[in-house]
Write an enzyme that holds these catalytic residues in place. Structure first.
Site, PDB file in Angstrom:
ATOM      1  N   HIS A 137       3.122 -25.683 -27.231  1.00  0.00           N
ATOM      2  CA  HIS A 137       3.329 -24.964 -28.498  1.00  0.00           C
ATOM      3  C   HIS A 137       4.592 -24.110 -28.327  1.00  0.00           C
ATOM      4  CE1 HIS A 137      -1.161 -24.813 -29.971  1.00  0.00           C
ATOM      5  NE2 HIS A 137      -0.476 -25.629 -30.750  1.00  0.00           N
ATOM      6  N   CYS A 180      -1.331 -16.322 -28.536  1.00  0.00           N
ATOM      7  CA  CYS A 180      -2.267 -17.321 -29.061  1.00  0.00           C
ATOM      8  C   CYS A 180      -3.461 -16.658 -29.751  1.00  0.00           C
ATOM      9  CB  CYS A 180      -2.791 -18.207 -27.942  1.00  0.00           C
ATOM     10  SG  CYS A 180      -1.550 -19.156 -27.089  1.00  0.00           S
ATOM     11  N   ARG A 232     -10.293 -29.726 -32.700  1.00  0.00           N
ATOM     12  CA  ARG A 232      -9.947 -28.473 -33.384  1.00  0.00           C
ATOM     13  C   ARG A 232      -9.817 -28.622 -34.903  1.00  0.00           C
ATOM     14  NH1 ARG A 232      -5.617 -24.627 -30.642  1.00  0.00           N
ATOM     15  NH2 ARG A 232      -6.839 -23.189 -31.895  1.00  0.00           N
ATOM     16  N   ASP A 280     -12.014 -23.163 -29.115  1.00  0.00           N
ATOM     17  CA  ASP A 280     -10.613 -22.726 -29.163  1.00  0.00           C
ATOM     18  C   ASP A 280     -10.301 -21.865 -30.383  1.00  0.00           C
ATOM     19  OD1 ASP A 280      -9.519 -23.683 -26.778  1.00  0.00           O
ATOM     20  OD2 ASP A 280      -8.945 -25.628 -27.632  1.00  0.00           O
ATOM     21  N   ARG A 300       2.557 -30.997 -30.874  1.00  0.00           N
ATOM     22  CA  ARG A 300       1.520 -30.721 -31.867  1.00  0.00           C
ATOM     23  C   ARG A 300       2.043 -30.845 -33.298  1.00  0.00           C
ATOM     24  NH1 ARG A 300      -2.832 -27.988 -29.288  1.00  0.00           N
ATOM     25  NH2 ARG A 300      -2.917 -28.806 -27.157  1.00  0.00           N
TER      26      ARG A 300
END
Ligand code: ARG
Length: 285
Positions: free
Chosen positions: A185, A279, A110, A85, A156
């Site tokens: 997000h 992103c 992550r 990612d 998140r």
């Protein structure tokens, strides 16, 4: 002048579009050399399903070249094996006025990306760097509108990070709560179009947060469900050119009417990880 000579105000549809000006930006991206969908931390990720890594790479290269052709400067950070990612550079940090707030990820898959991005910033010589106390996923949840920060929470970024960001940057932070797991997000549900304008998907926000957006941005573009589902809010704007997924067709038409230049791109493979244009893009301010 006699009253009868007064020119009637132009009908709404003849109102000239606002003149838009693109400003060149400095962006950070990460080539998806190790991209794959090997775990699932959002509803879009289905590890068992086919994902074409070479197509992902080709689609990313198109976005990279597009930014350069629009006159932006694009830096790239070295992708790390084992961090599929990492292509989503927006999550790597938040940088405003040369100050860098590092990212601290919610999921173990992550976690290593935070230090990897921060290393890039320190290597570039940026010295005002803060390793955060609270979880925040960079520009995934922090979006800058003029001299104001809109901050997402709910999936998140920790709410406590919003105060940390306000203190570090010295800019007002407005907290917004996300309530739909598909839009986990802030940058999946809201895009900044200019220093004063945004577009967003109302149903992604709690009723109170939606009311806040209506108060702050009464003229905002409110996206339809189908455009949100096409990741149309995951867009990058330089003030005139708005790069967004090509399947967000209604949004493209609305943006054109407002005097923007919408540019549709295909990032179908990266969408399988729950990411698209924004992103992949971190702005270095
Ligand atoms: N698979 C990644 C995750 O769930 C996608 C991140 C998308 N990035 C973003 N800025 N919205 O964390």
């Amino acid at each position: 002048m006699p009253l009868t000579d007064v020119i009637p105000s132009a009908p709404h549809e003849f109102r000239p579009a606002t003149r838009r000006v693109a400003t060149p930006r400095r962006l950070l991206m990460c080539r998806p050399s190790h991209f794959d969908v090997t775990y699932s931390i959002n509803p879009w990720m289905r590890p068992g399903e086919p994902c074409d890594s070479s197509l992902a790479l080709a689609q990313w290269e198109c976005l990279y070249e597009l930014y350069r052709s629009l006159g932006h400067t694009v830096d790239v950070v070295e992708p790390s094996p084992g961090l599929p990612d990492m292509v989503f550079a927006a999550n790597g940090a938040t940088m405003i006025d040369g100050k860098v707030l590092g990212a601290r990820f919610r999921y173990a898959e992550r976690t290593a990306e935070g230090p990897a991005y921060l290393k890039w910033f320190t290597q570039q010589g940026f010295s005002e760097v803060l390793w955060p106390e609270f979880i925040n996923e960079g520009e995934g949840d922090y979006l800058v509108v003029g001299r104001h920060i809109l901050a997402g929470t709910g999936y998140r970024t920790d709410l406590r990070s919003h105060a940390e960001a306000q203190e570090f940057f010295g800019l007002p932070v407005t907290s917004l709560t996300l309530v739909n797991p598909d839009y986990y997000h802030l940058d999946t549900a809201l895009a900044v179009l200019s220093d004063t304008e945004i577009m967003y998907y109302p149903a992604a926000f709690s009723p109170g947060s939606e009311a806040v957006l209506r108060t702050l941005f009464p003229d905002a573009v409110r996206a339809r469900p189908e455009d949100a589902a096409a990741f149309g809010l995951n867009a990058f704007s330089d003030g005139y050119n708005v790069v967004l997924p090509q399947t967000a067709t209604h949004l493209m038409a609305r943006l054109k009417n407002l005097g923007f230049n919408p540019i549709g791109v295909d990032l179908s493979e990266l969408l399988k990880a729950g990411g698209s244009v924004k992103c992949c893009t971190l702005e270095l301010r």
